[in-house]
Design a protein around this motif. Structure first.
Motif, mmCIF file in Angstrom:
data_model
loop_
_atom_site.group_PDB
_atom_site.id
_atom_site.type_symbol
_atom_site.label_atom_id
_atom_site.label_comp_id
_atom_site.label_asym_id
_atom_site.label_seq_id
_atom_site.Cartn_x
_atom_site.Cartn_y
_atom_site.Cartn_z
ATOM 1 N N UNK A 1 0.833 -1.209 0.000
ATOM 2 C CA UNK A 1 0.000 0.000 0.000
ATOM 3 C C UNK A 1 0.863 1.253 0.000
ATOM 4 N N UNK A 2 1.936 1.246 0.782
ATOM 5 C CA UNK A 2 2.836 2.405 0.816
ATOM 6 C C UNK A 2 3.544 2.596 -0.520
ATOM 7 N N UNK A 3 3.979 1.505 -1.129
ATOM 8 C CA UNK A 3 4.665 1.579 -2.426
ATOM 9 C C UNK A 3 3.741 2.159 -3.491
ATOM 10 N N UNK A 4 2.478 1.704 -3.503
ATOM 11 C CA UNK A 4 1.522 2.150 -4.518
ATOM 12 C C UNK A 4 0.788 3.432 -4.129
ATOM 13 N N UNK A 5 1.015 3.900 -2.890
ATOM 14 C CA UNK A 5 0.374 5.117 -2.365
ATOM 15 C C UNK A 5 -1.145 4.997 -2.360
ATOM 16 N N UNK A 6 -1.590 3.860 -1.799
ATOM 17 C CA UNK A 6 -3.018 3.604 -1.596
ATOM 18 C C UNK A 6 -3.208 3.140 -0.157
ATOM 19 N N UNK A 7 -4.440 2.963 0.250
ATOM 20 C CA UNK A 7 -4.706 2.462 1.599
ATOM 21 C C UNK A 7 -4.541 0.943 1.638
ATOM 22 N N UNK A 8 -4.297 0.426 2.821
ATOM 23 C CA UNK A 8 -4.210 -1.026 2.993
ATOM 24 C C UNK A 8 -5.560 -1.653 2.672
ATOM 25 N N UNK A 9 -6.632 -0.917 2.935
ATOM 26 C CA UNK A 9 -7.979 -1.415 2.622
ATOM 27 C C UNK A 9 -8.141 -1.628 1.113
ATOM 28 N N UNK A 10 -7.543 -0.753 0.305
ATOM 29 C CA UNK A 10 -7.598 -0.940 -1.149
ATOM 30 C C UNK A 10 -6.937 -2.251 -1.543
ATOM 31 N N UNK A 11 -5.759 -2.520 -0.966
ATOM 32 C CA UNK A 11 -5.059 -3.781 -1.253
ATOM 33 C C UNK A 11 -5.939 -4.961 -0.874
ATOM 34 N N UNK A 12 -6.521 -4.898 0.304
ATOM 35 C CA UNK A 12 -7.403 -5.970 0.780
ATOM 36 C C UNK A 12 -8.587 -6.158 -0.165
ATOM 37 N N UNK A 13 -9.190 -5.063 -0.604
ATOM 38 C CA UNK A 13 -10.331 -5.149 -1.524
ATOM 39 C C UNK A 13 -9.938 -5.763 -2.858
ATOM 40 N N UNK A 14 -8.747 -5.419 -3.360
ATOM 41 C CA UNK A 14 -8.278 -6.014 -4.615
ATOM 42 C C UNK A 14 -8.060 -7.509 -4.442
ATOM 43 N N UNK A 15 -7.485 -7.896 -3.310
ATOM 44 C CA UNK A 15 -7.233 -9.324 -3.048
ATOM 45 C C UNK A 15 -8.534 -10.119 -2.947
ATOM 46 N N UNK A 16 -9.564 -9.500 -2.413
ATOM 47 C CA UNK A 16 -10.859 -10.176 -2.257
ATOM 48 C C UNK A 16 -11.732 -10.044 -3.495
ATOM 49 N N UNK A 17 -11.273 -9.251 -4.467
ATOM 50 C CA UNK A 17 -12.032 -9.096 -5.706
ATOM 51 C C UNK A 17 -13.266 -8.225 -5.577
ATOM 52 N N UNK A 18 -13.317 -7.375 -4.550
ATOM 53 C CA UNK A 18 -14.496 -6.527 -4.362
ATOM 54 C C UNK A 18 -14.315 -5.133 -4.952
ATOM 55 N N UNK A 19 -13.118 -4.824 -5.436
ATOM 56 C CA UNK A 19 -12.853 -3.521 -6.031
ATOM 57 C C UNK A 19 -11.711 -3.661 -7.029
ATOM 58 N N UNK A 20 -11.615 -2.703 -7.916
ATOM 59 C CA UNK A 20 -10.553 -2.666 -8.922
ATOM 60 C C UNK A 20 -9.708 -1.413 -8.699
ATOM 61 N N UNK A 21 -8.444 -1.450 -9.097
ATOM 62 C CA UNK A 21 -7.601 -0.262 -8.963
ATOM 63 C C UNK A 21 -8.126 0.898 -9.804
ATOM 64 N N UNK A 22 -7.990 2.095 -9.265
ATOM 65 C CA UNK A 22 -8.341 3.318 -9.996
ATOM 66 C C UNK A 22 -7.189 3.677 -10.937
ATOM 67 N N UNK A 23 -7.402 4.645 -11.800
ATOM 68 C CA UNK A 23 -6.415 4.975 -12.828
ATOM 69 C C UNK A 23 -5.044 5.323 -12.242
ATOM 70 N N UNK A 24 -4.985 6.058 -11.157
ATOM 71 C CA UNK A 24 -3.693 6.419 -10.550
ATOM 72 C C UNK A 24 -2.971 5.154 -10.069
ATOM 73 N N UNK A 25 -3.707 4.221 -9.513
ATOM 74 C CA UNK A 25 -3.099 2.971 -9.038
ATOM 75 C C UNK A 25 -2.598 2.128 -10.196
ATOM 76 N N UNK A 26 -3.326 2.144 -11.297
ATOM 77 C CA UNK A 26 -2.893 1.402 -12.485
ATOM 78 C C UNK A 26 -1.548 1.941 -12.970
#
Length: 76
Positions: A22-47
């Motif tokens: 999360x720190x490397x990608x400058x997102x929240x840990x919750x975003x990482x968790x959501x991606x791992x669980x398949x409940x959300x997709x990365x936004x354009x900045x994360x891509x």
């Protein structure tokens, strides 16, 4: 390959925690968790961050092509 599989491979290949990724990608840990669980997709900045930090293209990230590598290219 699904985004959840790509994130898992990045974590395992680089021996990273969700928090560190999360720190490397400058997102929240919750975003990482959501991606791992398949409940959300990365936004354009994360891509863009996936490409800058790991060389994973948007096509690879979205499952249109197989990723060539999961290794961290550079860390700030």
């Amino acid at each position: 390959m699904l985004i959840s599989d790509i994130v898992k491979e990045i974590l395992e290949t680089n021996n990273l925690s969700q928090e560190k990724l999360a720190k490397i990608l400058k997102v929240s840990q919750k975003s990482i968790s959501n991606w791992l669980r398949g409940v959300d997709m990365p936004k354009s900045r994360s891509i863009l961050s996936f490409y800058e930090k790991f060389g994973i293209t948007p096509n690879e990230l979205m499952g249109l092509e197989e990723p060539k590598s999961f290794e961290l290219l550079k860390e700030e």
